[in-house]
Write an enzyme that holds these catalytic residues in place. Structure first.
Site, PDB file in Angstrom:
ATOM      1  N   ILE A  21     -30.667  74.419   1.127  1.00 32.11           N
ATOM      2  CA  ILE A  21     -29.399  74.285   1.725  1.00 32.11           C
ATOM      3  C   ILE A  21     -29.593  75.093   3.134  1.00 32.11           C
ATOM      4  O   ILE A  21     -29.627  76.303   2.941  1.00 32.11           O
ATOM      5  CB  ILE A  21     -28.441  74.552   1.170  1.00 32.11           C
ATOM      6  CG1 ILE A  21     -27.868  74.093  -0.319  1.00 32.11           C
ATOM      7  CG2 ILE A  21     -27.117  74.587   1.802  1.00 32.11           C
ATOM      8  CD1 ILE A  21     -27.080  74.660  -1.240  1.00 32.11           C
ATOM      9  N   MET A  22     -29.928  74.450   4.217  1.00 34.96           N
ATOM     10  CA  MET A  22     -30.341  75.188   5.353  1.00 34.96           C
ATOM     11  C   MET A  22     -29.134  75.708   6.245  1.00 34.96           C
ATOM     12  O   MET A  22     -28.860  75.248   7.106  1.00 34.96           O
ATOM     13  CB  MET A  22     -31.066  74.235   6.064  1.00 34.96           C
ATOM     14  CG  MET A  22     -32.398  73.449   5.444  1.00 34.96           C
ATOM     15  SD  MET A  22     -33.213  72.456   6.675  1.00 34.96           S
ATOM     16  CE  MET A  22     -32.231  71.386   7.042  1.00 34.96           C
ATOM     17  N   ASP A  23     -28.549  76.900   5.709  1.00 41.66           N
ATOM     18  CA  ASP A  23     -27.631  77.491   6.261  1.00 41.66           C
ATOM     19  C   ASP A  23     -27.777  78.533   7.010  1.00 41.66           C
ATOM     20  O   ASP A  23     -28.809  79.419   6.875  1.00 41.66           O
ATOM     21  CB  ASP A  23     -26.609  78.045   5.116  1.00 41.66           C
ATOM     22  CG  ASP A  23     -25.197  78.382   5.536  1.00 41.66           C
ATOM     23  OD1 ASP A  23     -24.745  78.101   6.664  1.00 41.66           O
ATOM     24  OD2 ASP A  23     -24.464  79.122   4.649  1.00 41.66           O
ATOM     25  N   GLY A  24     -26.951  78.757   8.029  1.00 41.74           N
ATOM     26  CA  GLY A  24     -27.331  79.841   9.085  1.00 41.74           C
ATOM     27  C   GLY A  24     -27.558  79.633  10.544  1.00 41.74           C
ATOM     28  O   GLY A  24     -27.889  80.381  11.378  1.00 41.74           O
ATOM     29  N   THR A  47     -30.136  79.822   2.093  1.00 40.41           N
ATOM     30  CA  THR A  47     -29.980  80.691   3.100  1.00 40.41           C
ATOM     31  C   THR A  47     -28.936  81.021   3.679  1.00 40.41           C
ATOM     32  O   THR A  47     -27.689  80.395   3.441  1.00 40.41           O
ATOM     33  CB  THR A  47     -31.057  80.613   4.377  1.00 40.41           C
ATOM     34  OG1 THR A  47     -30.495  79.168   4.934  1.00 40.41           O
ATOM     35  CG2 THR A  47     -32.424  80.274   3.755  1.00 40.41           C
TER      36      THR A  47
END
Length: 282
Positions: free
Chosen positions: A43-46, A224
């Site tokens: 989950i490519m958060d940020g 992240t």
């Protein structure tokens, strides 16, 4: 004099790069003594927080693609590391259906960046022998972006070294709804033409119609950005997955973050095996 300095800096850079590569190979060799996950989902958060931190534009203004560039290369680095470790399936949550609710100019900028990255991805994955699969409601994408995704899928269909699934225009609820609808329609056709006298829809049929049917359930889901939620991602497939949250922003993820996530998975591997065994016994 200037050429000598540049030559020395280049040589020093090459030495540091070689040393880093050697250390990484040693660490990966130690990791491979234990169980290596078959499927890691990210989950490519940020990305937006990274843009703010780096003073990059959030919309379609000049320089606005910087955070998307950094996020793309972070994914490519993780793909390389996973392939080196022996992880066959890699899944990335790139764009949720809910993200269409953002400002139109931001969505437009992101879609334009995706189209550009698809062309670059086509070159990279062919060199790595990676099969690319797109999961989600692709009908929500523009004709150009959807066509590019389909071309990339077809162009890499024969590769089998690794499988990269990009979840775009995706939510787990939409995936489940799609699978149920498709299963009901197939059952209706079978009953209409007397191909089946059983009115029951089997679980296997529903799972076959999932967007994510191309890959096994993830062993690890890494998020992240410091959040501890799935955000409508792989809800059907994650009942036995090891969840690992990290504070680092997605564009800043590195090899040590991946190493710690896998070590944490290996430490809890016995528990996950027991859960799988109990589920089979039910």
């Amino acid at each position: 004099m200037e050429k000598e300095v540049m030559s020395s800096l280049k040589m020093a850079g090459n030495i540091l790069c070689s040393a880093s590569s050697f250390i990484r190979k040693c660490i990966f060799g130690v990791l491979r003594v234990g169980p290596i996950p078959n499927h890691i989902a990210f989950i490519m958060d940020g990305n937006r927080r990274y843009a703010k931190k780096q003073k990059l534009s959030h919309d379609g203004a000049a320089g606005g693609g910087g955070r998307y560039d950094a996020g793309f290369w972070a994914l490519m680095v993780m793909l390389l590391y996973c392939q080196e470790l022996g992880v066959k399936y890699i899944t990335a949550y790139a764009f949720s259906i809910d993200n269409f609710k953002r400002k139109p100019e931001e969505v437009e900028s992101l879609m334009a960046s995706m189209l550009e990255k698809f062309h670059l991805l086509d070159i990279l994955v062919k060199r790595l022998a990676v099969r690319v699969h797109f999961a989600g409601n692709l009908e929500l994408l523009s004709n150009e972006l959807r066509a590019s995704a389909m071309e990339l899928t077809e162009a890499t269909a024969a590769y089998s070294k690794s499988v990269l699934t990009i979840c775009i225009a995706y939510t787990s609820r939409d995936e489940i709804l799609h699978a149920v609808r498709e299963s009901c329609e197939q059952k209706r056709i079978d009953l209409e033409f007397d191909n089946d006298d059983d009115n029951e829809i089997k679980l296997m049929k529903v799972e076959k119609n999932m967007y994510m049917a191309v890959a096994p359930d993830p062993d690890i889901i890494i998020r992240t950005g410091g959040e501890n939620r799935l955000s409508n991602f792989l809800l059907w497939q994650s009942s036995r997955s090891h969840l690992h949250s990290m504070w680092v922003l997605w564009p800043e993820i590195g090899v040590w973050n991946l190493v710690f996530a896998i070590l944490n998975f290996q430490r809890n591997k016995t528990y996950h095996l027991e859960m799988k065994k109990k589920e089979k016994e039910l």
